[in-house]
Design a protein around this motif. Structure first.
Motif, PDB file in Angstrom:
ATOM      1  N   PHE A  65       0.829  -1.218   0.000  1.00  0.00           N
ATOM      2  CA  PHE A  65       0.000   0.000   0.000  1.00  0.00           C
ATOM      3  C   PHE A  65       0.858   1.261   0.000  1.00  0.00           C
ATOM      4  O   PHE A  65       0.342   2.357   0.264  1.00  0.00           O
ATOM      5  CB  PHE A  65      -0.939   0.010   1.215  1.00  0.00           C
ATOM      6  CG  PHE A  65      -0.219  -0.187   2.529  1.00  0.00           C
ATOM      7  CD1 PHE A  65       0.287   0.897   3.221  1.00  0.00           C
ATOM      8  CD2 PHE A  65      -0.049  -1.461   3.054  1.00  0.00           C
ATOM      9  CE1 PHE A  65       0.964   0.722   4.422  1.00  0.00           C
ATOM     10  CE2 PHE A  65       0.615  -1.649   4.254  1.00  0.00           C
ATOM     11  CZ  PHE A  65       1.135  -0.558   4.945  1.00  0.00           C
ATOM     12  N   CYS A  66       2.147   1.145  -0.308  1.00  0.00           N
ATOM     13  CA  CYS A  66       3.051   2.298  -0.199  1.00  0.00           C
ATOM     14  C   CYS A  66       2.536   3.488  -1.038  1.00  0.00           C
ATOM     15  O   CYS A  66       2.286   3.361  -2.240  1.00  0.00           O
ATOM     16  CB  CYS A  66       4.461   1.922  -0.651  1.00  0.00           C
ATOM     17  SG  CYS A  66       5.605   3.307  -0.449  1.00  0.00           S
ATOM     18  N   ASN A 162       0.123 -10.532   8.927  1.00  0.00           N
ATOM     19  CA  ASN A 162      -0.162  -9.279   8.208  1.00  0.00           C
ATOM     20  C   ASN A 162       1.125  -8.649   7.693  1.00  0.00           C
ATOM     21  O   ASN A 162       1.169  -8.114   6.585  1.00  0.00           O
ATOM     22  CB  ASN A 162      -0.899  -8.300   9.124  1.00  0.00           C
ATOM     23  CG  ASN A 162      -2.293  -8.779   9.453  1.00  0.00           C
ATOM     24  OD1 ASN A 162      -2.835  -9.627   8.743  1.00  0.00           O
ATOM     25  ND2 ASN A 162      -2.862  -8.271  10.529  1.00  0.00           N
ATOM     26  N   ALA A 163       2.187  -8.707   8.505  1.00  0.00           N
ATOM     27  CA  ALA A 163       3.471  -8.140   8.083  1.00  0.00           C
ATOM     28  C   ALA A 163       3.995  -8.861   6.845  1.00  0.00           C
ATOM     29  O   ALA A 163       4.517  -8.238   5.917  1.00  0.00           O
ATOM     30  CB  ALA A 163       4.484  -8.247   9.222  1.00  0.00           C
ATOM     31  N   GLU A 164       3.819 -10.177   6.810  1.00  0.00           N
ATOM     32  CA  GLU A 164       4.294 -10.949   5.661  1.00  0.00           C
ATOM     33  C   GLU A 164       3.458 -10.642   4.423  1.00  0.00           C
ATOM     34  O   GLU A 164       3.992 -10.408   3.339  1.00  0.00           O
ATOM     35  CB  GLU A 164       4.232 -12.449   5.975  1.00  0.00           C
ATOM     36  CG  GLU A 164       4.849 -13.290   4.878  1.00  0.00           C
ATOM     37  CD  GLU A 164       5.038 -14.725   5.305  1.00  0.00           C
ATOM     38  OE1 GLU A 164       4.276 -15.212   6.156  1.00  0.00           O
ATOM     39  OE2 GLU A 164       5.975 -15.349   4.774  1.00  0.00           O
ATOM     40  N   GLN A 165       2.151 -10.599   4.609  1.00  0.00           N
ATOM     41  CA  GLN A 165       1.281 -10.367   3.449  1.00  0.00           C
ATOM     42  C   GLN A 165       1.415  -8.945   2.900  1.00  0.00           C
ATOM     43  O   GLN A 165       1.433  -8.733   1.691  1.00  0.00           O
ATOM     44  CB  GLN A 165      -0.191 -10.614   3.827  1.00  0.00           C
ATOM     45  CG  GLN A 165      -1.105 -10.499   2.606  1.00  0.00           C
ATOM     46  CD  GLN A 165      -2.586 -10.533   2.959  1.00  0.00           C
ATOM     47  OE1 GLN A 165      -2.970 -10.336   4.108  1.00  0.00           O
ATOM     48  NE2 GLN A 165      -3.418 -10.787   1.963  1.00  0.00           N
ATOM     49  N   CYS A 242      -3.669   2.436  -2.396  1.00  0.00           N
ATOM     50  CA  CYS A 242      -2.974   2.736  -3.644  1.00  0.00           C
ATOM     51  C   CYS A 242      -1.993   1.612  -3.930  1.00  0.00           C
ATOM     52  O   CYS A 242      -1.901   0.650  -3.155  1.00  0.00           O
ATOM     53  CB  CYS A 242      -2.283   4.101  -3.601  1.00  0.00           C
ATOM     54  SG  CYS A 242      -1.085   4.283  -2.333  1.00  0.00           S
ATOM     55  N   HIS A 243      -1.262   1.724  -5.047  1.00  0.00           N
ATOM     56  CA  HIS A 243      -0.313   0.691  -5.469  1.00  0.00           C
ATOM     57  C   HIS A 243      -1.051  -0.652  -5.599  1.00  0.00           C
ATOM     58  O   HIS A 243      -2.008  -0.735  -6.336  1.00  0.00           O
ATOM     59  CB  HIS A 243       0.856   0.660  -4.474  1.00  0.00           C
ATOM     60  CG  HIS A 243       2.038  -0.131  -4.943  1.00  0.00           C
ATOM     61  ND1 HIS A 243       2.417  -0.223  -6.241  1.00  0.00           N
ATOM     62  CD2 HIS A 243       2.954  -0.877  -4.235  1.00  0.00           C
ATOM     63  CE1 HIS A 243       3.499  -0.979  -6.342  1.00  0.00           C
ATOM     64  NE2 HIS A 243       3.830  -1.397  -5.140  1.00  0.00           N
ATOM     65  N   LYS A 244      -0.678  -1.676  -4.826  1.00  0.00           N
ATOM     66  CA  LYS A 244      -1.323  -2.989  -4.986  1.00  0.00           C
ATOM     67  C   LYS A 244      -2.420  -3.243  -3.951  1.00  0.00           C
ATOM     68  O   LYS A 244      -2.915  -4.365  -3.826  1.00  0.00           O
ATOM     69  CB  LYS A 244      -0.259  -4.087  -4.859  1.00  0.00           C
ATOM     70  CG  LYS A 244       0.831  -4.012  -5.921  1.00  0.00           C
ATOM     71  CD  LYS A 244       1.904  -5.063  -5.639  1.00  0.00           C
ATOM     72  CE  LYS A 244       3.051  -4.926  -6.609  1.00  0.00           C
ATOM     73  NZ  LYS A 244       4.236  -5.684  -6.178  1.00  0.00           N
ATOM     74  N   ALA A 245      -2.762  -2.224  -3.178  1.00  0.00           N
ATOM     75  CA  ALA A 245      -3.724  -2.426  -2.085  1.00  0.00           C
ATOM     76  C   ALA A 245      -5.114  -2.803  -2.598  1.00  0.00           C
ATOM     77  O   ALA A 245      -5.882  -3.455  -1.890  1.00  0.00           O
ATOM     78  CB  ALA A 245      -3.812  -1.163  -1.233  1.00  0.00           C
ATOM     79  N   PHE A 246      -5.421  -2.408  -3.850  1.00  0.00           N
ATOM     80  CA  PHE A 246      -6.751  -2.733  -4.378  1.00  0.00           C
ATOM     81  C   PHE A 246      -6.920  -4.236  -4.599  1.00  0.00           C
ATOM     82  O   PHE A 246      -8.027  -4.729  -4.737  1.00  0.00           O
ATOM     83  CB  PHE A 246      -6.987  -1.972  -5.697  1.00  0.00           C
ATOM     84  CG  PHE A 246      -7.075  -0.485  -5.492  1.00  0.00           C
ATOM     85  CD1 PHE A 246      -8.246   0.093  -5.009  1.00  0.00           C
ATOM     86  CD2 PHE A 246      -5.987   0.329  -5.760  1.00  0.00           C
ATOM     87  CE1 PHE A 246      -8.326   1.468  -4.796  1.00  0.00           C
ATOM     88  CE2 PHE A 246      -6.059   1.696  -5.553  1.00  0.00           C
ATOM     89  CZ  PHE A 246      -7.234   2.271  -5.067  1.00  0.00           C
ATOM     90  N   ASP A 247      -5.801  -4.959  -4.645  1.00  0.00           N
ATOM     91  CA  ASP A 247      -5.878  -6.417  -4.841  1.00  0.00           C
ATOM     92  C   ASP A 247      -6.235  -7.153  -3.550  1.00  0.00           C
ATOM     93  O   ASP A 247      -6.455  -8.361  -3.568  1.00  0.00           O
ATOM     94  CB  ASP A 247      -4.529  -6.970  -5.354  1.00  0.00           C
ATOM     95  CG  ASP A 247      -4.135  -6.322  -6.667  1.00  0.00           C
ATOM     96  OD1 ASP A 247      -5.049  -5.836  -7.363  1.00  0.00           O
ATOM     97  OD2 ASP A 247      -2.930  -6.296  -6.979  1.00  0.00           O
ATOM     98  N   LEU A 251      -7.957  -4.225   2.405  1.00  0.00           N
ATOM     99  CA  LEU A 251      -7.191  -2.971   2.345  1.00  0.00           C
ATOM    100  C   LEU A 251      -7.757  -1.984   1.332  1.00  0.00           C
ATOM    101  O   LEU A 251      -7.234  -0.884   1.185  1.00  0.00           O
ATOM    102  CB  LEU A 251      -5.756  -3.271   1.910  1.00  0.00           C
ATOM    103  CG  LEU A 251      -4.665  -3.480   2.934  1.00  0.00           C
ATOM    104  CD1 LEU A 251      -3.322  -3.558   2.228  1.00  0.00           C
ATOM    105  CD2 LEU A 251      -4.632  -2.362   3.971  1.00  0.00           C
ATOM    106  N   ALA A 252      -8.803  -2.407   0.647  1.00  0.00           N
ATOM    107  CA  ALA A 252      -9.235  -1.650  -0.538  1.00  0.00           C
ATOM    108  C   ALA A 252     -10.177  -0.495  -0.234  1.00  0.00           C
ATOM    109  O   ALA A 252     -10.963  -0.080  -1.086  1.00  0.00           O
ATOM    110  CB  ALA A 252      -9.874  -2.608  -1.543  1.00  0.00           C
ATOM    111  N   ARG A 253     -10.132   0.011   0.968  1.00  0.00           N
ATOM    112  CA  ARG A 253     -10.948   1.199   1.301  1.00  0.00           C
ATOM    113  C   ARG A 253     -10.182   2.047   2.316  1.00  0.00           C
ATOM    114  O   ARG A 253      -9.283   1.542   3.003  1.00  0.00           O
ATOM    115  CB  ARG A 253     -12.298   0.774   1.879  1.00  0.00           C
ATOM    116  CG  ARG A 253     -12.190   0.009   3.206  1.00  0.00           C
ATOM    117  CD  ARG A 253     -13.502   0.046   3.988  1.00  0.00           C
ATOM    118  NE  ARG A 253     -13.460  -0.793   5.183  1.00  0.00           N
ATOM    119  CZ  ARG A 253     -12.983  -0.386   6.356  1.00  0.00           C
ATOM    120  NH1 ARG A 253     -12.465   0.820   6.488  1.00  0.00           N
ATOM    121  NH2 ARG A 253     -12.990  -1.202   7.397  1.00  0.00           N
TER     122      ARG A 253
END
Ligand code: SF4
Length: 288
Positions: A65-66, A162-165, A242-247, A251-253
């Motif tokens: 999500f960077c 969560n840290a790994e994912q 943002c970045h890959k967070a939508f996947d 995290l997508a909100r």
């Protein structure tokens, strides 16, 4: 440390001096994306003339999500040598900044130390801020003992899965906690002068994530009970996918108001009362 790189806890063992790169993608060439007075940092760093930020390109984390992924993961920036880096520090001092704020410094610590030697010789005297994602090794932190004045680490997660994912590092929580204890041992609680400007100490950042992915409850418990109930803490509300967070559906909100104020309550319940107020107008703007 650079010949078989163990500058950060990833211990890639690549020879950076010979041009090899590990997870952070940096070889022996330091890259900077931008530098200048910054007024969006925490109130005690900004003061009246701003925090003198230097944004280092690349990162030893890989957060999906960077918000700065074009810098941290795509390598946006320009190479600088020792002299240029020292001159950046001195130019920030000449502009009246209250500190030199080294943003994402972990993977380039040896080069920062090299440039500092030159800059101090040329008159640099400002406090140094080590503004890190919080995945720092004990060996590297020991090199910084007596040099860094203000440590500003993230506490991103308290859960290994969560840290790994989300950042690709399973042992982030344990490494992060050990690093924060060592930072506090070196500099203590944040000391702020009569003008409201930080001079020395620890300032922790915690970005609230949706669906409790950041593990706020354990983060504030750790700070209050294992570091200091007087820890200066910035609980941040500005998460945006943002970045890959939508996947990742969870995290997508954005974070909602309830999640943010729950995090504030958890901190208060632990007796953590030095919360950065500077962000609160921003919170009202972001969360409504
Ligand atoms: S600084 Fe970079 S190359 Fe060195 S151990 Fe960390 S990620 Fe690997």
């Amino acid at each position: 440390m650079l010949q078989e790189c163990r500058v950060c806890p990833r211990h890639c063992s690549v020879n950076r001096l010979a041009g090899e790169s590990g997870k952070c993608q940096v070889t022996k060439q330091v890259v900077v994306s931008s530098y200048g007075p910054h007024f969006g940092e925490e109130a005690p760093l900004v003061g009246t003339h701003g925090s003198g930020t230097i944004f280092f390109t690349h990162c030893n984390l890989r957060c999906v999500f960077c918000q700065n992924y074009s810098i941290s993961q795509l390598g946006e920036g320009s190479p600088v040598d020792r002299e240029e880096l020292a001159r950046m520090m001195l130019s920030l001092q000449a502009k009246g900044c209250h500190n030199i704020n080294l943003v994402s410094p972990t993977h380039v610590v040896p080069y920062i130390l090299d440039a500092l030697e030159l800059a101090v010789g040329m008159g640099l005297y400002l406090p140094l801020v080590y503004n890190t994602g919080g995945y720092d090794s004990m060996e590297t932190l020991e090199l910084l003992d007596g040099i860094v004045d203000i440590y500003m680490p993230d506490m991103k997660y308290s859960d290994e899965k969560n840290a790994e994912q989300l950042s690709g590092i399973k042992d982030y929580p344990s490494i992060n906690k050990a690093a924060i204890k060592e930072m506090h041992r070196q500099v203590g609680d944040l000391q702020i002068d009569k003008q409201g400007v930080a001079q020395r100490g620890l300032l922790v950042r915690h970005l609230v994530l949706p669906n409790q992915l950041a593990g706020t409850q354990e983060v504030v418990r750790f700070l209050a009970q294992e570091v200091s109930a007087n820890t200066y803490l910035n609980i941040m509300a500005q998460y945006r996918p943002c970045h890959k967070a939508f996947d990742i559906p969870q995290l997508a909100r954005p974070v909602n108001k309830q999640e943010f104020y729950e995090a504030i309550d958890l901190a208060h319940q632990q007796g953590l009362n030095r919360l950065d107020r500077y962000q609160f107008p921003l919170v009202r703007f972001v969360l409504g």
